[in-house]
Every structure is written in structure tokens, then in C-alpha cells.
Write an enzyme that holds these catalytic residues in place. Structure first.
Site, PDB file in Angstrom:
ATOM      1  N   ASP A  67       0.749  -1.212   0.093  1.00 46.27           N
ATOM      2  CA  ASP A  67       0.067   0.095   0.094  1.00 46.27           C
ATOM      3  C   ASP A  67       0.873   1.174   0.105  1.00 46.27           C
ATOM      4  O   ASP A  67       2.089   1.040   0.510  1.00 46.27           O
ATOM      5  CB  ASP A  67      -1.074  -0.039   1.140  1.00 46.27           C
ATOM      6  CG  ASP A  67      -0.194  -0.116   2.529  1.00 46.27           C
ATOM      7  OD1 ASP A  67       0.868  -0.721   2.454  1.00 46.27           O
ATOM      8  OD2 ASP A  67      -0.800   0.565   3.525  1.00 46.27           O
ATOM      9  N   GLU A 132      -0.189  -1.176   5.833  1.00 51.27           N
ATOM     10  CA  GLU A 132       0.983  -0.564   6.790  1.00 51.27           C
ATOM     11  C   GLU A 132       0.851   1.042   6.869  1.00 51.27           C
ATOM     12  O   GLU A 132       1.223   1.534   8.168  1.00 51.27           O
ATOM     13  CB  GLU A 132       2.541  -0.853   6.105  1.00 51.27           C
ATOM     14  CG  GLU A 132       3.796  -0.649   7.098  1.00 51.27           C
ATOM     15  CD  GLU A 132       4.102   0.723   7.083  1.00 51.27           C
ATOM     16  OE1 GLU A 132       5.012   0.967   8.138  1.00 51.27           O
ATOM     17  OE2 GLU A 132       3.789   1.567   6.525  1.00 51.27           O
TER      18      GLU A 132
HETATM   19 ZN   LIG Z   1       6.791   2.346   4.034  1.00 47.92          ZN
END
Ligand SMILES: [Zn+2]
Length: 379
Positions: A67, A132
Site C-alpha cells: 500500500d 502498513e
Molecule cells: Zn513504508
């Protein structure tokens, strides 16, 4: 296909958290071809991938995320954020540094390694998440909790975040500080500014207390960590009217703390300080991350030697910067370090990385695997 091509392929997927686009299916099909066993761990709208080659110890893990943060104003980009563009040896695009380049480099390094050493010692695994940059609830943390115990015995882990500072290869992160946030409300009593004896001014009450909190010398850090630091980020009080004493004051703050502190110790000290000033208050605490440290050892040496061999640079160990998913892996007892490309442009418009650094990163990951997983092989 080399690292640059794979990075470009991943950048073309607009995988803003928690979307993954087709990133993980691209990764899975490549690793599968190299003989990795793939397991998907989807949670909610988050995709996670686990891949493993080998069944024995030691287990070496590459950790990364597909992501990216939103591109922000598209007009501010020199080149469209999801159309990877190479100009003068720099690759531009969202995720070029954080961290599709790191993910591509670890995949290309592992492919090359298992092709050259099909009977390497130990195992290589990948843990790739699409959560994340967001809440990090349904990502790495949850995968670790759901792995079979044989996959949980991680010995070494490299997270491919962009850690280099001025020159590629200059910085390895061998730990991260903890993060604790507080939303403080100090209550008073609203009233007319000409009749202060009928009111209780929370602004006046706050000054001394907040000053005392700012002046606390938490610790002096140590050889691995900078001193613990508290910063106020927002402060608000007042109704907007010039003749009203407000009823409350709100202040937000965050601490980045070293392992010399615990979240509990910090909470107690701040709450006791506020009580000393006899304030009527409440605090909403959010514990973002616990600190972790990997002491210099086999993993740091294996990586440092590979960096030196490829770039000629002696990397420094550092624990500065924000939090990362390394904190979750460290809890398993694994040695965890982070290493990747230059982080100057991460989360910014015109995010970019040097194509040369991409190639070198792949060599460094490859040589690190050689240093750790070929020692017992007969030459
Ligand atoms: Zn990162």
C-alpha cells in the site's frame, strides 16, 4: 524482468491503503514460479501474503507493504503518480521509495538466490501487507497471530523500508522508538470576562502545568536511542468571542520514547504533574507503538558487509524516524532490521528513487542471503 521493471509494474497499481490493486497477485505468481509456497491471509478489506521457500531453520523473513499513501494534489506532480517515469536515472511515482522499490528488490534478490542455491540452508519467507500506512490492525500484526507455529519461529527479518538518509547505504535502522499520544482536556467554568470571580479560566490554569510538562527531562537516550521527546501538536481554547472566559482547554501531544521509558511510566508522570496543579482534567491515551532494538549481531553484520561490498559505504545503525511494522516482528523474538533506498521524498509529491540504487539494493539483499543461508553448504 529486473527490479526496475517490477517496481514500475507495481507503481502502475494505484494501491492506496488498504487497496492492493493487483500487487500481491503479481508478487504471488512470481514467487510461486520460484518454488515458494504461498498462503493468503485476507482480513476485512486488507490483503496479506505469506510465502516460504524451505522448511528448516534458520528462517529469514523479508517484510514489506504494497500500500501507498494518497498522492495528494495530482497537479503538483511533475509526472502522474501512478504512471512510473524514468528521467535522468530517477524513477518517479507514488511508492518509488516507500516501498514498492524495496518489495521489488527483495523479490528479485530471492528469485536469483533460490535459482543459484536451490538447496540453501534454512528458509526464506515473505510477509507482504496492504495495511502498513493505515491503521496496521489487519496487516502484519494479525498475520503473525494467525501463522502456524512453524512459520512463527523467525530468526532474521529485513524490512525493506526506505532508510537511507543522504547517500544510498548510509543507514540501517536497528530499532524504533515507541509512540504514545494524549488528548488532554482541562475543565474550567465559562463566564463573562468582566466577572472572572464567577468563572474559572482553564487557559490560565493550563499555562504553568503545560510548561512544567514541556520542561520534563525524560532521559538522555543511550548509545542506540535519542532522548525521549514530547511535542504538543494542537492546543485549543476559547469560544471565538472576546468577552467570554472559555469552559475548557484541549491540548494534543505525542511522545517518541526510548526503551528507558514505558508507556505506563510516562502516563503516570504526566497525570501526576497535572494533579500537582490541582487541575480538573481528563486524558485520552493512544499507545501507537512500543520501542524495539536489535543489538548488533549476525544479521547486522551480514547486511553491513553486503552494503560495504556493493557501495563501499559503512552503514550506520540508527533508531530515528517514525514507527514501522518491524515492531510487530520484533515481538516474536526475531532479530529485525530495516534497510532500503533514500527516504528524502517519501510521502511527498514527486516521490522518486535512483535506478542505480534499485539495482544495488537487489545485490545487497542477495548478498545478505548468501551471508546467512549458504554457510553450511559445501563449496
Ligand atoms: Zn513504508
Amino acid at each position: 524482468m529486473d527490479t526496475l521493471e517490477l517496481t514500475q509494474q507495481l507503481i502502475r497499481e494505484p494501491s492506496v491503503t488498504p487497496n492492493d490493486g493487483a500487487c500481491q497477485s503479481i508478487i504471488a505468481s512470481r514467487l510461486e514460479k520460484s518454488g515458494f509456497t504461498i498462503t493468503q491471509y485476507p482480513f476485512g478489506n486488507v490483503k496479506n501474503l505469506w510465502a516460504r521457500h524451505g522448511t528448516t531453520a534458520p528462517l529469514f523473513l523479508f517484510c514489506g507493504h504494497t500500500d501507498v499513501v494518497p498522492p495528494g494534489p495530482i497537479d503538483a506532480w511533475k509526472y502522474p503518480p501512478f504512471e512510473p517515469t524514468v528521467i535522468d536515472g530517477q524513477l518517479y511515482g507514488r511508492g518509488a521509495a516507500d516501498m514498492k522499490s524495496g518489495v521489488a528488490a527483495m523479490i528479485c534478490a530471492a528469485e536469483k538466490f533460490v535459482a543459484k542455491y536451490p538447496h540453501h540452508s534454512g528458509s526464506i519467507a515473505f510477509l507482504i501487507t496492504s495495511d502498513e500506512e493505515g491503521d496496521a490492525i489487519d496487516g502484519t500484526q494479525k498475520v503473525l497471530a494467525n501463522l502456524p507455529s512453524s512459520d512463527q519461529a523467525i530468526d532474521y527479518c529485513i524490512v525493506g523500508e526506505a532508510t537511507s538518509d543522504k547517500k544510498f547505504g548510509d543507514t540501517i535502522k536497528n530499532g524504533r522508538r515507541g509512540s504514545l499520544s494524549g488528548k488532554l482536556t482541562i475543565h474550567g467554568k465559562q463566564g463573562h470576562i468582566a466577572y472572572p470571580h464567577l468563572a474559572d479560566n482553564p487557559i490560565h490554569r493550563a499555562f504553568m502545568a503545560l510548561h512544567t510538562i514541556c520542561e520534563i527531562n525524560w532521559d538522555n537516550g543511550d548509545e542506540h536511542f535519542p532522548p525521549t521527546s514530547l511535542q504538543f501538536s494542537n492546543i485549543h481554547s476559547g469560544t471565538g468571542a472576546g468577552n467570554v472566559i472559555p469552559g475548557k482547554l484541549e491540548a494534543h501531544f505525542n511522545l517518541r520514547y526510548s526503551p528507558k521509558q514505558t508507556a505506563e511510566k510516562i502516563r503516570d508522570r504526566i497525570e501526576n504533574t497535572l494533579k500537582d496543579y490541582q487541575l480538573n482534567f481528563e486524558i485520552q491515551w493512544t499507545h501507537g507503538a512500543e520501542p524495539f532494538i536489535t543489538h548488533p549481531g549476525k544479521l547486522t553484520v551480514a547486511l553491513s558487509d553486503a552494503i560495504k561490498k556493493t557501495t563501499g559505504i559503512s552503514a550506520e545503525l540508527s533508531t530515528t524516524g517514525g514507527t514501522s511494522d518491524g515492531r510487530f516482528i520484533a515481538k516474536t523474538g526475531a532479530q529485525v532490521i530495516e534497510f532500503g533506498v533514500i527516504n528524502q521524498s517519501i510521502h511527498q509529491v514527486n516521490e522518486n528513487t535512483s535506478v542505480k540504487d534499485l539495482t544495488q539494493l537487489t545485490s545487497i539483499y542477495f548478498e545478505t542471503l548468501e551471508n546467512l543461508l549458504t554457510q553450511s553448504l559445501s563449496e
